[in-house]
Design a protein around this motif. Structure first.
Motif, PDB file in Angstrom:
ATOM      1  N   LEU A 281      32.598  34.116  30.823  1.00 14.75           N
ATOM      2  CA  LEU A 281      32.750  35.205  31.792  1.00 14.75           C
ATOM      3  C   LEU A 281      31.484  35.386  32.618  1.00 14.75           C
ATOM      4  O   LEU A 281      30.378  35.441  32.073  1.00 14.75           O
ATOM      5  CB  LEU A 281      33.035  36.518  31.041  1.00 14.75           C
ATOM      6  N   ASP A 282      31.668  35.487  33.930  1.00 17.20           N
ATOM      7  CA  ASP A 282      30.634  36.040  34.809  1.00 17.20           C
ATOM      8  C   ASP A 282      31.033  37.488  35.050  1.00 17.20           C
ATOM      9  O   ASP A 282      31.995  37.766  35.772  1.00 17.20           O
ATOM     10  CB  ASP A 282      30.560  35.261  36.126  1.00 17.20           C
ATOM     11  N   PRO A 283      30.298  38.456  34.430  1.00 20.37           N
ATOM     12  CA  PRO A 283      30.804  39.837  34.394  1.00 20.37           C
ATOM     13  C   PRO A 283      30.807  40.540  35.742  1.00 20.37           C
ATOM     14  O   PRO A 283      31.539  41.507  35.917  1.00 20.37           O
ATOM     15  CB  PRO A 283      29.853  40.534  33.408  1.00 20.37           C
ATOM     16  N   ASP A 284      29.980  40.071  36.687  1.00 19.86           N
ATOM     17  CA  ASP A 284      29.922  40.777  37.964  1.00 19.86           C
ATOM     18  C   ASP A 284      30.312  39.894  39.151  1.00 19.86           C
ATOM     19  O   ASP A 284      30.032  40.225  40.301  1.00 19.86           O
ATOM     20  CB  ASP A 284      28.539  41.407  38.181  1.00 19.86           C
ATOM     21  N   GLY A 285      30.971  38.768  38.855  1.00 21.27           N
ATOM     22  CA  GLY A 285      31.464  37.935  39.948  1.00 21.27           C
ATOM     23  C   GLY A 285      30.381  37.548  40.932  1.00 21.27           C
ATOM     24  O   GLY A 285      29.420  36.871  40.554  1.00 21.27           O
ATOM     25  N   LEU A 286      30.481  37.999  42.157  1.00 18.98           N
ATOM     26  CA  LEU A 286      29.520  37.622  43.186  1.00 18.98           C
ATOM     27  C   LEU A 286      28.164  38.287  42.991  1.00 18.98           C
ATOM     28  O   LEU A 286      27.198  37.951  43.676  1.00 18.98           O
ATOM     29  CB  LEU A 286      30.078  37.965  44.576  1.00 18.98           C
ATOM     30  N   GLY A 287      28.046  39.244  42.055  1.00 18.58           N
ATOM     31  CA  GLY A 287      26.762  39.863  41.742  1.00 18.58           C
ATOM     32  C   GLY A 287      25.824  38.891  41.051  1.00 18.58           C
ATOM     33  O   GLY A 287      26.190  37.754  40.757  1.00 18.58           O
ATOM     34  N   PRO A 288      24.577  39.346  40.770  1.00 19.69           N
ATOM     35  CA  PRO A 288      23.526  38.404  40.336  1.00 19.69           C
ATOM     36  C   PRO A 288      23.690  37.843  38.924  1.00 19.69           C
ATOM     37  O   PRO A 288      23.091  36.824  38.605  1.00 19.69           O
ATOM     38  CB  PRO A 288      22.251  39.253  40.425  1.00 19.69           C
ATOM     39  N   ALA A 289      24.472  38.482  38.065  1.00 21.67           N
ATOM     40  CA  ALA A 289      24.610  37.973  36.701  1.00 21.67           C
ATOM     41  C   ALA A 289      25.357  36.634  36.707  1.00 21.67           C
ATOM     42  O   ALA A 289      26.250  36.418  37.526  1.00 21.67           O
ATOM     43  CB  ALA A 289      25.361  38.978  35.829  1.00 21.67           C
ATOM     44  N   GLY A 290      24.976  35.757  35.803  1.00 22.63           N
ATOM     45  CA  GLY A 290      25.662  34.472  35.693  1.00 22.63           C
ATOM     46  C   GLY A 290      26.661  34.484  34.542  1.00 22.63           C
ATOM     47  O   GLY A 290      26.932  35.528  33.933  1.00 22.63           O
TER      48      GLY A 290
ATOM     49  N   PRO B  39      26.338  26.594  43.260  1.00 21.67           N
ATOM     50  CA  PRO B  39      27.057  26.456  41.985  1.00 21.67           C
ATOM     51  C   PRO B  39      26.327  27.136  40.832  1.00 21.67           C
ATOM     52  O   PRO B  39      25.117  27.047  40.700  1.00 21.67           O
ATOM     53  CB  PRO B  39      27.099  24.936  41.791  1.00 21.67           C
ATOM     54  N   GLU B  40      27.108  27.846  40.040  1.00 21.33           N
ATOM     55  CA  GLU B  40      26.634  28.482  38.816  1.00 21.33           C
ATOM     56  C   GLU B  40      27.104  27.621  37.655  1.00 21.33           C
ATOM     57  O   GLU B  40      28.289  27.306  37.580  1.00 21.33           O
ATOM     58  CB  GLU B  40      27.367  29.811  38.641  1.00 21.33           C
ATOM     59  N   SER B  41      26.230  27.291  36.737  1.00 33.63           N
ATOM     60  CA  SER B  41      26.631  26.491  35.584  1.00 33.63           C
ATOM     61  C   SER B  41      27.040  27.390  34.427  1.00 33.63           C
ATOM     62  O   SER B  41      26.363  28.381  34.125  1.00 33.63           O
ATOM     63  CB  SER B  41      25.487  25.581  35.136  1.00 33.63           C
TER      64      SER B  41
HETATM   65 CA   LIG Z   1      27.761  36.844  39.017  1.00 38.02          CA
END
Ligand SMILES: [Ca+2]
Ligand SMILES: [Ca+2]
Ligand SMILES: [Ca+2]
Ligand SMILES: [Ca+2]
Length: 480
Positions: A260-269, A217-219
């Motif tokens: 927004l998570d700008p890169d979806g499954l990428g590393p950015a939250g 999970p990403e918060s």
């Molecule tokens: Ca991401």
């Protein structure tokens, strides 16, 4: 399931949002046409809190689903492969591998024809189970269970004292999941308790029945604020947006945010949330049409991935109240062309001239055309003076379903059209759950399908008769 929790702050009633009524009506009027209603449940008892999805690989394949009277009685599911002429009807989740299902079910097909479902169960209100169907919705199997985590430093004494499901060892439970798909991914967001913050988890999808593990999970950073009653959307490049409101309880009002998570499954939250709107609808805002259950602002998103002239535009709808506790609620609309950094001014979509309620709005984009349509429950025809919109002589407590649509990316909308043939009354359901917390809609190849709970018996096949328990209705609304 929305648990009634502690009352929280109200925002100032003077903080009014400037609102512009939709003025331009440049699309053909559709008033007066008859829309056939379809009873997809024909089941005794209440079917309420509804979801629907259309299979993009076979638009004749449509799935409707609802909670059943009382929690933990499983879900009612209906599947058609002939555009709604015949339905395979089934109760699922009373026991077995899916768990004993409570509620809060939501559906999303992806481009491979996978049908995804997020929901809540009795034995694990602390997780968000994910089910998958690879046969058009006929069978669903549980493929994952997302375990919410506790954001650092977010536990407050107030939340610790909140009533609700017993806390798991992680100290977090989940509520209000929503699910959405992109080109190669599926995402779920939900409210994590006791922090009352939004978390999201996604997985890659490669083909029919072929997918990766759901991410930890990403918060969504909320800087000590709250988030609840959210929705999830995936953009054309796999970016993920969530929306939510900051009030879980109370009638006063709420701030509505997007992140927004700008890169979806990428590393950015997820980045810092941005304020979308201030609504006078709180977490449990009581209106005559939902006297038992109440409504929240029900912010929802839809992202244009059509490849058309508005590809990449993300749409948001939410509920406003004109004067706190006036019960005069409207469906509001905004859009963004820059991933939610900036938004168009809010416009009101319902074109009635009444002080009555519109609530539980739903939005869907037809990804084959870029058309966008919105439906909602509406008490606009109930002036309490009798006639077809009023079952009981009481104003503003009887509902119909109305819709509108835009052919130009939300610049203008068609005059509202009535979708439900009959008029329903939640007081007659014998359940304080009323119609539930939301309705949904799906849209494919010029056909818009809202789904709603209906006790008008306009189809003359509700086993409970007229103005008693609810059946699960849909309609095929042709949008030019
Ligand atoms: Ca991401
Ligand atoms: Ca209010
Ligand atoms: Ca009435
Ligand atoms: Ca029923």
């Amino acid at each position: 399931m929305r648990e009634r929790r502690l009352l929280t702050m109200f925002f100032s009633p003077s903080a009014a949002l400037a609102v512009a009524v939709v003025a331009a009506m440049t699309v053909p009027a559709t008033a007066g046409r008859t829309i056939s209603n379809i009873n997809t449940s024909v089941e005794p008892g209440n079917q309420a809190e509804d979801a629907i999805a259309i299979n993009p690989t076979d638009p004749q394949n449509i799935v409707t689903i609802s909670s059943r009277s009382g929690h933990f009685r499983g879900l009612f599911k209906a599947v058609t492969f002939d555009g709604g002429k015949t339905w395979a009807r089934q109760v699922i989740g009373k026991r077995g591998p899916l768990g004993v299902i409570c509620c809060d079910e939501q559906l999303a097909f992806d481009r491979f024809g996978n049908l995804w479902m997020a929901y809540l169960v009795r034995s694990g209100l602390d997780t968000v189970p994910i089910a998958l169907s690879s046969d058009g919705g006929l069978t669903l199997r549980k493929v994952a269970a997302i375990v919410p985590t506790k954001p650092t430093g977010s536990r407050s004494p107030e939340n610790a004292a909140a009533k609700g499901p017993a806390l798991r060892a992680s100290g977090a439970t989940a509520d209000q999941p929503s699910i959405s798909t992109g080109q190669n991914s599926v995402w779920v967001s939900y409210t994590s308790f006791p922090s009352v913050t939004i978390q999201a988890s996604g997985a890659s999808v490669r083909g029919l029945g072929d997918f990766g593990s759901f991410s930890p999970p990403e918060s969504v950073p909320t800087s000590g604020g709250r988030g609840d009653y959210g929705d999830t959307a995936v953009g054309p490049d796999g970016q993920v947006m969530v929306t939510y409101q900051d009030q879980t309880n109370g009638q006063g009002g709420s701030h509505i945010y997007v992140a927004l998570d700008p890169d979806g499954l990428g590393p950015a939250g997820f980045g810092d949330p941005r304020l979308l709107a201030r609504s006078r609808v709180g977490g449990f805002d009581y209106i005559p049409a939902q006297r038992g259950r109440s409504v929240d602002a029900e912010a929802n998103l839809a992202w244009d991935k059509s490849g058309g002239s508005h590809n990449g535009r993300v749409y948001a709808i939410w509920t406003q109240e004109n004067g706190n506790e006036s019960d005069d609620t409207d469906v509001m609309f905004q859009y963004s062309d820059d991933n939610g950094a900036t938004w168009s001014a809010a416009v009101r979509l319902n074109d009635d001239q009444t002080p009555n309620s519109q609530f539980n709005p739903a939005i869907a984009v037809d990804q084959t055309t870029g058309l966008v349509a919105i439906s909602s429950s509406a008490a606009r025809a109930d002036l309490g003076s009798g006639g077809p919109g009023d079952t009981d002589g009481v104003p503003n407590d009887d509902t119909q379903v109305w819709a509108t649509y835009s052919r130009d990316g939300g610049a203008t909308f068609a005059p509202n059209l009535r979708v439900s043939k009959g008029t329903s009354n939640a007081d007659d359901t014998g359940s304080s759950f009323d119609y539930g917390d939301y309705t949904h809609a799906s849209f494919q190849s010029h056909l818009f399908y809202p789904v709603w709970s209906d006790n008008s018996n306009s189809t003359a096949d509700n086993p409970n008769g007229t103005l008693h328990q609810l059946d699960l209705y849909t309609a095929s609304v042709s949008i030019p």
